[in-house]
Design an enzyme around this catalytic site. Structure first.
Site, PDB file in Angstrom:
ATOM      1  N   ASP A   1       0.841  -1.181   0.000  1.00  0.00           N
ATOM      2  CA  ASP A   1       0.000   0.000   0.000  1.00  0.00           C
ATOM      3  C   ASP A   1       0.885   1.241   0.000  1.00  0.00           C
ATOM      4  O   ASP A   1       1.867   1.301   0.739  1.00  0.00           O
ATOM      5  CB  ASP A   1      -0.866  -0.002   1.269  1.00  0.00           C
ATOM      6  CG  ASP A   1      -2.332   0.133   0.937  1.00  0.00           C
ATOM      7  OD1 ASP A   1      -2.731   1.223   0.492  1.00  0.00           O
ATOM      8  OD2 ASP A   1      -3.074  -0.843   1.130  1.00  0.00           O
TER       9      ASP A   1
ATOM     10  N   ASP B   1      -3.327   4.424  -2.297  1.00  0.00           N
ATOM     11  CA  ASP B   1      -4.455   4.877  -1.484  1.00  0.00           C
ATOM     12  C   ASP B   1      -4.971   6.240  -1.945  1.00  0.00           C
ATOM     13  O   ASP B   1      -4.169   7.174  -2.129  1.00  0.00           O
ATOM     14  CB  ASP B   1      -3.950   4.980  -0.030  1.00  0.00           C
ATOM     15  CG  ASP B   1      -5.062   5.141   0.963  1.00  0.00           C
ATOM     16  OD1 ASP B   1      -5.965   4.299   0.984  1.00  0.00           O
ATOM     17  OD2 ASP B   1      -5.033   6.120   1.740  1.00  0.00           O
TER      18      ASP B   1
ATOM     19  N   GLU C   1      -6.425   3.644  -6.156  1.00  0.00           N
ATOM     20  CA  GLU C   1      -7.765   3.708  -5.574  1.00  0.00           C
ATOM     21  C   GLU C   1      -8.341   5.066  -5.955  1.00  0.00           C
ATOM     22  O   GLU C   1      -7.889   6.097  -5.479  1.00  0.00           O
ATOM     23  CB  GLU C   1      -7.699   3.573  -4.049  1.00  0.00           C
ATOM     24  CG  GLU C   1      -9.083   3.492  -3.421  1.00  0.00           C
ATOM     25  CD  GLU C   1      -9.127   3.877  -1.943  1.00  0.00           C
ATOM     26  OE1 GLU C   1     -10.084   3.472  -1.259  1.00  0.00           O
ATOM     27  OE2 GLU C   1      -8.227   4.593  -1.468  1.00  0.00           O
TER      28      GLU C   1
ATOM     29  N   HIS D   1     -11.092  -4.028   2.313  1.00  0.00           N
ATOM     30  CA  HIS D   1     -11.173  -3.801   3.759  1.00  0.00           C
ATOM     31  C   HIS D   1     -12.095  -2.637   4.111  1.00  0.00           C
ATOM     32  O   HIS D   1     -12.296  -2.348   5.288  1.00  0.00           O
ATOM     33  CB  HIS D   1      -9.768  -3.530   4.299  1.00  0.00           C
ATOM     34  CG  HIS D   1      -9.167  -2.300   3.675  1.00  0.00           C
ATOM     35  ND1 HIS D   1      -8.810  -2.241   2.342  1.00  0.00           N
ATOM     36  CD2 HIS D   1      -8.889  -1.071   4.179  1.00  0.00           C
ATOM     37  CE1 HIS D   1      -8.348  -1.038   2.056  1.00  0.00           C
ATOM     38  NE2 HIS D   1      -8.387  -0.299   3.161  1.00  0.00           N
ATOM     39  N   ASP D   2     -12.618  -1.916   3.114  1.00  0.00           N
ATOM     40  CA  ASP D   2     -13.523  -0.793   3.369  1.00  0.00           C
ATOM     41  C   ASP D   2     -14.976  -1.129   3.045  1.00  0.00           C
ATOM     42  O   ASP D   2     -15.857  -0.290   3.253  1.00  0.00           O
ATOM     43  CB  ASP D   2     -13.126   0.418   2.505  1.00  0.00           C
ATOM     44  CG  ASP D   2     -11.740   0.954   2.834  1.00  0.00           C
ATOM     45  OD1 ASP D   2     -11.348   0.906   4.018  1.00  0.00           O
ATOM     46  OD2 ASP D   2     -11.055   1.425   1.906  1.00  0.00           O
TER      47      ASP D   2
END
Ligand code: GLC
Ligand code: CA
Length: 540
Positions: free
Chosen positions: A98, A194, A236, A310-311
């Protein structure tokens, strides 16, 4: 299009905190991941996307980084991470990490120094304002936090403890590129970036996503770091639309390999409101969003394919049926996604169809976003029940409960006390029992991954939607010169049929199917609830 290794890869996302604890402190760690690499090899994936493991006060579970060069001691050491890379390499698995560079932790040395004021060389690494301009944080409340010693506000798109970096500052950008090269030199295969579409922000003009210099920065970053390294880079980008998607992933432009676009993710939300304000999914819209992106990137650019991360809540709970048809609907969702063109991502536990947590106590929601929501909505006078319903449906905690390995103590995740409650359904839903049952969801994922490896048409064939107006079934073909694949998925808990307009249906062979027999009449297929299949025909 020049062929790249990641066109043929399947990525598995590991959320370290909840994957596997090795030392009994209740927190997943690097050593734990190492012990599970053979399991991932068995599943057949090619790449691990590792959520942040860098030094962090963990206000936002590692997305608040206080030192990019150090590993959070709760996960292990830099040496452990290097060992993980080695073990993965020896299993033929690559690792991407990440990259969180829209913001840092307020504990990062840059921000601590910046707090000294304008004489600090790091002051301009952040974004300051004399007043609160009214911008809202994604996690609730104002996006400006007042610092009394400076009589200034700093910008934080996310938590107060996550000050935004100022990408206009050139030495800040260089420092980020140096850090990226440090990790590239350690042998990682790429980055998941991210909220990368925020870095070009112009907060004083109210522009957050897709700022004017976003693509300049990405091209500069690429040239300074990964451009000639053959890495996988995935952005993302919540603000991605078809119009700007190709700007990122057109190979000629040297930006990213692909992006995560989120258009399908908002389809069960009331337009113009927040992710917590729910409505029933419109299946026709879902179909049209998927096919729109497939058609648009048929020849140029590249899609990423995902249901979960994970969100997001667990897909089988969200758009499948996690009660009566849990396994059947999970297999259908997997088939629908993995038949399309792009790079599929699997989020840990998805391959055994883990479900939402459905916690009914506010205290069990640990995520900062959830905690802020509870405070905000109760203050605004929402009923407790309504807030709970939103969290049970959409809360990020649903995806973050510990991985369910077996039916023993704490699902085999830890011998200590897990940092977060295990989903009580682990006795039934766990890896050990999935591996024992040759008919389990796990093996459907394994077959889908295998099929992608074996058939070039699944990787590169042209997408074409069929029976477009069908209100119950998503069906499409993938075609190249030598093969054609047909994917047919009944999205509902009742029978359905699909008209394929293919007169040679009986020539197609089953690759993946979650039912007993393929029922054909003429050019029609008859489907049981949630029935899904992937069929293939060799043209020669
Ligand atoms: C991304 C991450 C999310 C995090 C946020 C702020 O959306 O996926 O987990 O909270 O960025 O870094
Ligand atoms: Ca641990």
């Amino acid at each position: 299009m020049k062929e790249k290794w990641w066109h043929s890869s399947v990525v598995y996302q590991v959320y370290p905190k909840s994957f596997q604890d090795s030392n009994g402190d209740g927190i997943g760690d690097i050593e734990g991941i190492i012990t599970r690499v053979p399991y991932l090899k068995q599943l057949g994936i090619d790449v691990i996307w590792l959520n942040p493991v860098f030094k962090s006060p963990d206000v936002d579970n590692g997305y608040d980084i206080s030192d990019y060069y150090e590993v959070n001691p709760q996960y292990g050491s830099l040496t452990d991470v290097e060992r993980l890379f080695d073990v993965c390499r020896s299993h033929g698995i690559k690792v991407i990490m990440d990259l969180v560079v829209n913001h840092v932790s307020d504990q990062h040395a840059w921000f601590q120094d910046a707090l000294k004021g304008e004489e600090s060389p790091y002051f301009d690494y952040f974004i300051w304002s004399k007043e609160d301009t009214g911008l809202k944080s994604v996690f609730g409340g104002s996006a400006w936090e007042y610092v009394s010693s400076l009589d200034l506000y700093y910008l934080h798109n996310f938590a107060v403890e996550q000050p935004d970096l100022n990408w206009e500052n050139e030495s800040m950008r260089q420092a980020i590129y140096d850090m990226m090269n440090f990790w590239i030199n350690k042998g990682i295969a790429g980055f998941r970036m991210d909220v990368i579409d925020l870095i070009g922000k112009q907060p004083f003009e109210g522009i957050m996503e897709n700022g004017p210099k976003l693509h300049d920065y990405l091209q500069e970053m690429s040239a300074a770091t990964f451009k000639d390294k053959d890495l996988l880079t995935v952005g993302e980008t919540w603000g991605a639309t078809l119009d700007n998607a190709l700007l990122y992933s057109d190979p000629e432009r040297h930006e990213l390999s692909m992006i995560f676009q989120f258009e399908q993710i908002g389809l069960d939300e009331i337009p113009g409101k927040s992710k917590w304000d729910l409505r029933t999914l419109d299946f026709m819209q879902l179909k049209s969003v998927f096919s729109k992106w497939q058609y648009a990137l048929n020849d140029n650019g590249w899609n990423s394919l995902f249901w979960n991360n994970h969100d997001l809540p667990r897909i089988v709970s969200r758009w499948g049926n996690d009660a009566e048809y849990r396994e059947k609907s999970a297999k259908m969702l997997a088939t629908l996604l993995h038949g399309m063109k792009g790079t599929p991502y699997i989020y840990q536990g998805e391959e055994i169809s883990m479900t939402n947590a459905y916690f009914d106590n506010f205290d069990d929601y640990l995520d900062i976003e959830a905690q802020n929501l509870i405070k905000e909505r109760l203050d605004q006078g929402y009923e407790q029940e309504a807030v709970l319903k939103s969290l049970q449906t959409k809360g990020r905690d649903n995806a973050r409960t510990p991985m369910q390995w077996d039916d023993g103590l704490h699902a085999g995740f830890t011998e200590g006390t897990p940092w977060m409650k295990v989903n009580p359904n682990y006795k039934e839903i766990n890896v050990a029992s999935a591996l024992e049952d040759s008919n389990s969801v796990f093996y459907t994922y394994q077959q889908l991954i295998e099929a992608r490896k074996n058939h070039r048409v699944i990787r590169f064939g042209k997408f074409n939607e069929i029976d477009k107006e069908n209100p119950h079934v998503f069906a499409y073909t993938r075609t190249d010169a030598s093969e054609q694949v047909l994917v047919v998925c009944n999205f509902f808990n009742h029978k359905a049929r699909v008209t394929t307009q293919l007169d040679d249906l009986s020539d197609y062979k089953v690759i993946v199917h979650n039912g007993d027999e393929v029922r054909i009449e003429g050019d029609q297929l008859f489907l049981e609830p949630y029935e899904a299949m992937m069929l293939i025909k060799y043209k020669k």
